[in-house]
Structures are given as structure tokens and as C-alpha cells.
Design a protein around this motif. Structure first.
Motif, PDB file in Angstrom:
ATOM      1  N   ALA A 397       0.852  -1.015   0.160  1.00  0.00           N
ATOM      2  CA  ALA A 397       0.084   0.158   0.023  1.00  0.00           C
ATOM      3  C   ALA A 397       0.818   1.183   0.100  1.00  0.00           C
ATOM      4  CB  ALA A 397      -0.991  -0.102   1.232  1.00  0.00           C
ATOM      5  N   ASP A 398       0.234   2.259  -0.561  1.00  0.00           N
ATOM      6  CA  ASP A 398       1.042   3.671  -0.336  1.00  0.00           C
ATOM      7  C   ASP A 398       1.162   4.111   0.998  1.00  0.00           C
ATOM      8  OD1 ASP A 398       1.467   3.739  -3.131  1.00  0.00           O
ATOM      9  OD2 ASP A 398      -0.547   4.489  -3.717  1.00  0.00           O
ATOM     10  N   PRO A 399       2.347   4.857   1.266  1.00  0.00           N
ATOM     11  CA  PRO A 399       2.508   5.424   2.740  1.00  0.00           C
ATOM     12  C   PRO A 399       1.157   6.387   2.999  1.00  0.00           C
ATOM     13  CG  PRO A 399       4.050   6.397   1.276  1.00  0.00           C
ATOM     14  CD  PRO A 399       3.230   5.131   0.553  1.00  0.00           C
ATOM     15  N   ALA A 400       0.812   6.281   4.362  1.00  0.00           N
ATOM     16  CA  ALA A 400      -0.270   7.254   4.584  1.00  0.00           C
ATOM     17  C   ALA A 400       0.304   8.419   5.303  1.00  0.00           C
ATOM     18  CB  ALA A 400      -1.390   6.400   5.691  1.00  0.00           C
ATOM     19  N   PRO A 401      -0.437   9.588   4.963  1.00  0.00           N
ATOM     20  CA  PRO A 401       0.097  10.823   5.605  1.00  0.00           C
ATOM     21  C   PRO A 401      -0.121  10.798   7.011  1.00  0.00           C
ATOM     22  CG  PRO A 401      -2.057  11.132   4.681  1.00  0.00           C
ATOM     23  CD  PRO A 401      -1.659   9.583   4.294  1.00  0.00           C
TER      24      PRO A 401
END
Length: 579
Positions: A397-401
Motif C-alpha cells: 500500500a502507498d504510505p499514509a500521511p
């Protein structure tokens, strides 16, 4: 690590000859010594331990080059495209960039070694071709007069620094990925080496623990011995952690080490002195110790960070680097060994993701593995939780802010590094391992320390990278703890305190105080800076994040440090590219 810049002109162009001579005259005026490679190509080198040249077949290799102890060649036909070049990358290793000169003498192709330790950037201007690891400040306006800062790539990189390795945040030059070759005649790029070629290598994933440990130890010793042979006076970092201790054990006593350095952090969480004591006694060495000073991240530190073709993640703690550089210079050390990069490649932590990797390898047969129960117990999860997570995993998954984001929302899909295109087939723990390798490329960047001495990261060298990629994550953790295979490989050389250590030095509070103490300078640096003007930083979000209360509550230290680092890079390149 020293740098290089190569200039090549076309064979049949009188203007190219005049331009090449003009650039060469400017280079010599700035004090560089020119080395002629052919009637059409010349080279300059500079910095600590300027790179050497070595001829291997048709390639001129710039940098440190070593022969592999036991090369594993790719299974390709000799007649396949670039077969010889791919086998070359299996036969040698090091920190180098290769240049292929055509019979006429002009540069025809460029390749970058798989470790990514040395930058390889290519561009054309006014009919000349340049190949470089960096560009000296005084030459930027001469050889790179049409470059521009790429706001889109800058915005992507500051949100996710791992994509920084895929492309420069500059329009004009083309950067090669590690293991890539570029044909300068066709402008085509070919991946001669890729992590996916080495993940779960058949000759490694079937090894039992003692055999796998022996292979890992041999790879680390090959890397340490090779790099140590390239430098004269050597120093070593010993933090008290496992990774630097392994490198120290591989260095000593085979190689003479002039200086062992240990930095003690403030507070009990960062004090690793008892582990250093144990290592000193076990290896019969003596470390020079100093305490990490707590200095604010103020304007002087922000402006002093060295800036090169990419924002350097190695320059985040300039005052600390300067202290290391001073100690090395005083001892006459030319090259310093570190243990950086080991956490990710050797697999830390032994998380539930390790079982998901095993599930990807064995399917339902993984249920009968002892690793399932061990990992569940280690992570305080149920067996069925691990099985459920393994069955449902589909890819990274893409990194979460963070809770308070300094950056404006990214317009469009976030870019992904091309090395991760096949990650769904590996499993999450192996994917994190490759991500750590990408992060490790940033450790080769410029800092105050690298300006004084060459810095070696043997755990990020090709022999170690390929071995760790080839072994499965259950092998590297032995199904029960972080970096377990590495502990087994060096258990006879390290003290029990380090072999069985479970804690890790903690510097989060240190960096938090460094940011908090520098807020008076850091707030205007970011709120009124170039990133805010370019729309990369959300000024309202940054105002909320850059307060002591927000630092205590959210602790978004990495984002703040990255933003400060990138801001310095943009300001430096704005000055270099002024017309």
C-alpha cells in the motif's frame, strides 16, 4: 567518496571540438586536472579518494571494482542482447560507473553498478554529452545551462523519498537506476540487473540454517574485505547495535583499524555503552567515545547542509556529521566503515509479514511450519490472525500521511518506484526489504562527513544485497526473531550481550528536541521558503505542525526534517541555476 565528470563530443563535428576545448579550459581554470580518455573524451575527478579507472573488456569502469569470489551468472544465452554486460555485473562488484567508448573514441554507453553507491547522470548540451556523479558548483552554468527544477518530481519525492531514487528532481539530466545501462546512440535504457532477478534464488532458499548462515557470513566478509583493500587508513563505527558489530567483527583483526568511533546519545534510551563495552572486550579493541551534542536545527545548520544532484538523506544531522569528520581527520582516517542498511536487508523486525511471505512461497503447506506458531507468539497475535492477513494480502500500500501534513495533497496517483512493480509476488516482508534497499541508496548521499572521508556501507554492497534478496525472510529470521540468521552467522565473533540483545537505541526524542529548539529559524525557513512558493508545502498545515505543542502531540519529525532538507536543496539549486 570522490566524484567524476566526463565530457564526450561527437566524432564529426568541428563545433563540438571547439566547445569541448572551451569547457576543458574552464575546468582547468577552476583547478581541476583533466585526464584524456580518447581524442573525443576527457574526465575530471575530485573529492576524498577520487575514483580510479579500471579497464574490463570494452568498459572503462570509474570507481572501486572487485572480482566476485563465487559469481552466479544469469541463465542467458551468449547470443542474447547484452549477455556479456549482464554477466559482467555478476563477475564483478563495487562502487562504479562504466563508460563504453566507441572505436572513434566518443562515449557510446553508460552503466551503473547494482549497489547504487555512485551516481550516474547523463545529459546533452550544445552537442556535447556529459556523464557525471555530480557537477561542481563553478561548472553548473557552463555544462548545465538549460536545467530546471522539476516541481512535480520534487513534490512526489518530498512526500515519499523512496521515489527520489527513480528520477532526479531536475529537468535536463537523465539518472540511471542501479544496474541499468543506457545506449547513448539510441537513448534506450536496459535493466541489466534488477532485484526481482535475485529474490528467492533457487540455490539459496533451500539451504538449512547453518548453510544459509555460512553463505551470509561469506557475503559480508567478501564486502568488508574488498572495501578495506581499496582504502589506506580505515576507521569503524561501533554503535553497540548488531549491524555495526557484525561489520566490526568482519574487519578485525584481518584489517588494521586506526580508529573505532562510538557516539553516545543523550538519555537512557540512547545510551548503548554497556554493549560497546562488551564488544570492546570480545574483540580486544578500544573505542573513541563522544557524546552526541544537542544543537538546534537552526539557520546555520540548514544552510550548511551540502547539496548535490539529489537532496541528500545522509545530511540530516550536520553537527553530528561534523564531529565524526573532525575525529576521522585527526586520526588520519581515509575511509570509515558503518553498519547502516543492515536493519532492512537482514530483516528487522520479525513481524507477521514474514509468515505472509512464507504463505506466498508455500501456500497451504505454510500452516504446518513451526514459523507460524513462533511468529504468532513473538508478535502476540493469534495463529488465525496471521493466516487471515496472509490470505488477504494483495500488494504493498502507498504510505499514509501523518496526522498533521505539511504538504499539499498530491495531484494524481502517487508515483511508485519501478523496482516495486513485481512486489505483489514477493510478499510484504520481502517488499519491505527492497524498500529498505531503496532507502539505503540515500545513505550514499553527500554530508559533512563524506566531504572529509570516504564512507563505506558494506551491508549495502552487491554481495550482501544479492544474498539477502535470495534468501527468504523466514530464513533470515529463523521464524522467531529479527536478524536471527545474521546473529547465527556471527555468534562466534560477538559477545552474548549483542547476540541476544532485543532493545534498540532510540533517538526520536533527540531529533524532536533538535527541531523544537530550532523552531524560531525553522518556521520562516519553511513557511516563507521556496517549497511554499511552489505549492509543495501547505502553509496552513505547516503553521499548525511547526509548534512545540504539535511536536509533542504528533511527533511528525521525519516530515519536518525532510521538508527542511528539500527546502535547502531547492534554495541551493535556485542559486546555481540563476541566469
Amino acid at each position: 567518496m570522490g566524484d567524476f565528470l566526463l565530457c564526450s563530443r561527437p566524432a564529426r563535428a568541428a563545433l563540438g571540438e571547439r566547445l569541448s576545448l572551451a569547457v576543458r579550459a574552464e575546468v582547468e581554470r577552476l583547478g581541476f586536472t583533466v585526464r584524456v580518455l580518447s581524442p573525443l573524451a576527457w574526465l575530471i575527478v575530485w573529492g576524498p579518494r577520487p575514483p580510479d579507472l579500471r579497464k574490463v573488456g570494452p568498459w572503462t569502469l570509474i570507481g572501486d571494482v572487485f572480482d566476485r569470489r563465487s559469481p552466479v551468472f544469469p541463465a542467458i544465452e551468449d547470443q542474447a542482447p547484452h549477455a556479456w554486460d549482464r554477466k559482467l555485473l555478476a563477475r564483478i562488484w563495487g562502487r562504479y560507473v562504466g563508460v563504453l567508448l566507441a572505436p572513434s573514441g566518443e562515449a557510446a554507453a553508460v552503466l551503473r553498478d547494482p549497489s547504487g553507491a555512485r551516481e550516474a547522470v547523463i545529459w546533452n548540451t550544445h552537442g556535447l554529452t556529459f556523464i557525471a556523479s555530480d557537477v561542481p558548483d563553478g561548472l553548473v552554468k557552463t555544462v548545465a545551462d538549460d536545467w530546471r527544477i522539476s516541481t512535480s518530481r520534487l513534490a512526489a519525492a518530498v512526500r515519499n523519498p523512496l521515489v527520489l531514487g527513480a528520477a532526479l528532481p531536475l529537468d535536463g539530466p537523465v539518472a540511471l537506476l542501479p544496474g541499468e545501462m543506457r545506449d547513448l546512440a539510441t537513448d534506450e535504457t536496459h535493466a541489466l540487473w534488477h532485484p526481482s532477478d535475485h529474490v528467492h534464488r533457487p540455490d539459496l532458499i533451500t539451504l538449512r540454517p547453518p548453510e544459509a548462515a555460512a553463505r551470509l557470513r561469506a557475503a559480508i566478509e567478501e564486502a568488508v574485505n574488498g572495501l578495506a583493500s581499496a582504502a589506506g587508513a580505515v576507521g569503524g563505527e561501533i554503535s553497540g547495535g548488531l549491524d555495526s558489530s557484525i561489520v566490526a567483527a568482519a574487519l578485525h583483526p584481518r584489517h588494521e583499524v586506526r580508529l573505532w568511533l562510538n557516539a553516545t546519545g543523550p538519555g537512557p534510551g540512547a545510551d548503548e555503552s554497556r554493549f560497546v563495552d562488551a564488544l570492546e572486550q570480545r574483540l580486544a579493541i578500544t573505542a573513541t567515545r563522544f557524546e552526541r551534542r544537542r544543537s538546534p536545527l537552526g539557520l546555520a545548520a540548514l544552510e550548511a547542509a551540502p547539496q548535490r544532484l539529489r537532496p541528500s538523506l545522509a545530511a540530516l544531522d550536520g553537527d553530528f556529521d561534523q564531529t565524526w569528520a573532525d575525529h576521522c581527520s585527526a586520526a588520519g582516517v581515509q575511509a570509515l566503515f558503518t553498519g547502516k542498511g543492515g536493519d532492512g536487508l537482514l530483516i528487522q523486525p520479525a513481524s507477521p509479514a514474514v509468515f505472509t511471505d512464507l504463505w506466498r512461497l508455500r501456500g497451504w503447506r505454510a500452516l504446518w511450519s513451526r514459523d507460524l506458531v513462533r511468529l504468532a507468539r513473538l508478535n502476540e497475535r493469534s495463529v488465525w490472525t496471521l493466516v487471515s492477513a496472509a490470505r488477504s494480502w494483495r500488494g504493498p500500500a502507498d504510505p499514509a500521511p501523518g496526522e498533521l501534513s505539511l504538504f499539499t495533497p498530491f495531484d494524481g496517483a502517487a508515483p511508485r518506484h519501478p523496482w516495486l512493480n513485481e512486489a505483489a509476488a514477493w510478499g510484504p516482508a520481502k517488499t519491505v526489504q527492497v524498500l529498505s534497499l531503496l532507502q539505503g541508496h540515500g545513505l550514499h548521499g553527500a554530508s559533512r562527513l563524506t566531504a572529509a572521508v570516504d564512507v563505506f556501507h558494506p551491508l549495502l554492497s552487491q554481495p550482501v544485497i544479492e544474498t539477502c534478496l535470495g534468501l527468504s525472510t523466514p530464513q533470515l529470521t529463523l521464524g522467531r526473531r529479527d536478524r536471527a540468521l545474521a546473529r547465527l552467522a556471527f555468534q562466534d565473533r560477538l559477545p552474548p550481550e549483542i547476540i541476544h540483545r532485543r532493545s534498540k537505541g532510540e533517538l526520536t526524542a533527540f531529533f524532536g528536541r533538535m527541531i523544537a529548539d530550532g523552531l524560531d529559524d525553522l518556521r520562516p525557513w519553511l513557511l516563507d521558503g521556496r517549497l511554499a512558493a511552489l505549492g509543495v508545502i501547505d502553509r496552513k498545515g505547516a503553521e499548525a505542525a511547526l509548534t512545540r505543542d504539535a511536536l509533542i502531540r504528533c511527533g511528525d519529525y521525519p516530515d519536518i526534517l525532510l521538508a527542511a532538507l528539500f527546502e535547502g536543496w531547492v534554495r541551493a539549486w535556485d542559486k546555481r541555476l540563476e541566469r
